[in-house]
Design an enzyme around this catalytic site. Structure first.
Site, short mmCIF file in Angstrom:
data_model
loop_
_atom_site.label_atom_id
_atom_site.label_comp_id
_atom_site.label_asym_id
_atom_site.label_seq_id
_atom_site.Cartn_x
_atom_site.Cartn_y
_atom_site.Cartn_z
N ASP A 232 63.46 7.25 -10.73
CA ASP A 232 63.21 6.79 -12.08
C ASP A 232 63.94 7.79 -12.98
OD1 ASP A 232 61.93 5.65 -14.39
OD2 ASP A 232 60.51 7.32 -14.35
N LEU A 233 64.24 7.41 -14.22
CA LEU A 233 64.95 8.32 -15.12
C LEU A 233 64.01 9.05 -16.10
CD1 LEU A 233 67.52 9.44 -16.54
CD2 LEU A 233 67.54 7.34 -17.90
N ASP A 234 63.40 8.24 -17.00
CA ASP A 234 62.61 8.83 -18.08
C ASP A 234 61.37 9.53 -17.55
OD1 ASP A 234 64.24 7.74 -20.26
OD2 ASP A 234 63.46 5.80 -19.64
N THR B 84 62.76 12.33 -21.49
CA THR B 84 62.88 11.26 -22.48
C THR B 84 61.59 10.45 -22.60
OG1 THR B 84 64.11 10.21 -20.70
CG2 THR B 84 65.36 10.81 -22.68
N LYS C 46 54.30 3.95 -19.98
CA LYS C 46 55.35 4.59 -19.19
C LYS C 46 55.88 3.66 -18.10
CE LYS C 46 54.28 9.46 -19.89
NZ LYS C 46 53.82 10.71 -19.26
N GLY C 47 57.19 3.53 -18.04
CA GLY C 47 57.82 2.70 -17.02
C GLY C 47 57.85 1.22 -17.37
N ARG D 237 60.71 -2.51 -22.82
CA ARG D 237 60.57 -2.44 -24.28
C ARG D 237 59.69 -3.57 -24.83
NH1 ARG D 237 66.16 -2.32 -27.31
NH2 ARG D 237 66.55 -0.85 -25.61
N SER E 264 65.81 2.30 -13.24
CA SER E 264 65.23 2.57 -14.57
C SER E 264 64.95 1.27 -15.31
CB SER E 264 66.18 3.43 -15.40
OG SER E 264 65.69 3.53 -16.73
N ALA E 265 63.84 1.25 -16.03
CA ALA E 265 63.49 0.09 -16.85
C ALA E 265 64.15 0.15 -18.22
CB ALA E 265 61.98 0.02 -17.02
N SER E 266 64.97 1.20 -18.45
CA SER E 266 65.52 1.41 -19.78
C SER E 266 66.93 0.86 -19.95
CB SER E 266 65.54 2.91 -20.10
OG SER E 266 66.23 3.14 -21.31
N ASN F 152 68.77 2.03 -22.13
CA ASN F 152 69.52 3.22 -22.54
C ASN F 152 69.84 4.14 -21.36
OD1 ASN F 152 69.51 3.04 -25.61
ND2 ASN F 152 67.34 2.77 -25.17
N LYS G 30 58.46 -2.97 -14.24
CA LYS G 30 57.49 -2.27 -13.39
C LYS G 30 56.11 -2.56 -13.96
CE LYS G 30 60.85 1.50 -12.85
NZ LYS G 30 61.23 2.87 -13.20
N GLU H 147 58.83 8.90 -9.14
CA GLU H 147 58.31 8.34 -10.40
C GLU H 147 57.34 9.28 -11.11
OE1 GLU H 147 58.06 6.00 -12.59
OE2 GLU H 147 59.39 4.44 -11.85
N ASP H 148 57.27 9.14 -12.45
CA ASP H 148 56.27 9.88 -13.23
C ASP H 148 55.20 8.95 -13.78
OD1 ASP H 148 58.08 8.63 -15.07
OD2 ASP H 148 57.19 9.85 -16.65
C1 G6P Z 1 61.45 3.37 -19.26
C2 G6P Z 1 60.41 4.16 -20.02
C3 G6P Z 1 59.61 3.27 -20.94
C4 G6P Z 1 60.52 2.42 -21.80
C5 G6P Z 1 61.42 1.56 -20.90
C6 G6P Z 1 62.38 0.70 -21.69
O1 G6P Z 1 60.83 2.70 -18.23
O2 G6P Z 1 59.54 4.82 -19.12
O3 G6P Z 1 58.81 4.10 -21.75
O4 G6P Z 1 59.78 1.57 -22.65
O5 G6P Z 1 62.16 2.43 -20.07
O6 G6P Z 1 63.35 1.52 -22.31
P1 G6P Z 1 64.41 1.00 -23.34
O7 G6P Z 1 65.33 2.17 -23.53
O8 G6P Z 1 65.11 -0.17 -22.74
O9 G6P Z 1 63.68 0.63 -24.59
MG MG Z 2 59.39 7.33 -16.03
#
Ligand code: G6P
Ligand code: MG
Length: 217
Positions: free
Chosen positions: A8-10, A16, A44-45, A48, A115-117, A119, A146, A170-171
């Site tokens: 996982d990243l964040d 982050t 977390k995880g 958005r 990663s779910a992000s 970014n 997730k 994972e965190d």
């Molecule tokens: C990660 C973080 C979440 C965040 C998600 C979406 O999983 O743990 O806190 O909401 O990514 O990130 P994004 O950058 O796409 O808004």
């Molecule tokens: Mg995380």
């Protein structure tokens, strides 16, 4: 035998998770929906759009906005977040992460990211660690958030490794659930209270050791 480690990243590679928290908190205050760190654990995880939905439900405002307005709110949160991550550099890597990545490399395992992000790539590049990852799967190409296993399954597939031969790191509680649902071995980084379902857990990233993780199986 284990053939890959999927990160996982964040909150694992870099902190982050704290910036996501601050950005949601700011949006929450703008919406008159205050929340604390305990509620933030449930975000977390989580993607958005799903995170926004959870916050609106917390405030009893899930029906107060049109789909278009919700999209604008999610964009607003992301604008806060992008401002906060503007100056991220390799200084922001969490302690021990480079040593852990080097250990995995030296052992000959593949390294992936789930990663779910949206970014994720920006952050990984700003941290200067893109070259460590054989593949990165992020929210851009994944439909289910997730705790659904999709992002971990896609990461294993991209590496060409069977899920049962992967370790996930994972965190977030939702992340540990996702790793297990994918059929992988779950390593948690953080407190027992949130990560009691992990197969192996450390309090912080500087305690991550592939040798110890493999020995714990
Ligand atoms: C990660 C973080 C979440 C965040 C998600 C979406 O999983 O743990 O806190 O909401 O990514 O990130 P994004 O950058 O796409 O808004
Ligand atoms: Mg995380």
């Amino acid at each position: 035998t284990i053939e890959a480690v999927i990160f996982d990243l964040d909150g694992v590679i870099t902190d982050t998770a704290e910036y996501h928290y601050l950005a949601w908190k700011q949006l929450g205050e703008e919406l008159d929906i205050p929340f604390d760190r305990e509620f933030n654990e449930t975000l977390k995880g989580v993607s958005r759009t799903d995170s926004l939905e959870r916050i609106l439900i917390l405030g009893g405002k899930q029906d107060a906005f049109t789909a278009q307005e919700k999209e604008a709110l999610a964009t607003k949160k992301n604008d806060h977040y992008v401002t906060l991550i503007q100056h991220i550099s390799e200084q922001d890597l969490l302690p021990g992460i480079i040593a852990f990545l080097d250990e995995i490399r030296a052992t000959g395992l593949k390294i992936g990211m789930a990663s779910a992000s949206k970014n994720a790539l920006t952050v990984v590049e700003a941290l200067g660690v893109r070259h460590y990852f054989d593949d990165i799967v992020d929210a851009a190409t994944v439909a289910q958030s997730k705790p659904h296993p999709e992002v971990f399954l896609r990461a294993a597939e991209a590496l060409g490794v069977a899920p049962e031969r992967c370790i996930g790191v994972e965190d977030a509680a939702a992340g540990i659930t996702a790793i297990h649902a994918a059929g992988m071995y779950a390593v948690g980084v953080g407190p027992e209270t949130t990560l009691h379902e992990a197969d192996y857990r450390v309090d912080s990233t500087d305690l991550l050791s592939l040798e110890q993780i493999l020995a714990s199986r």
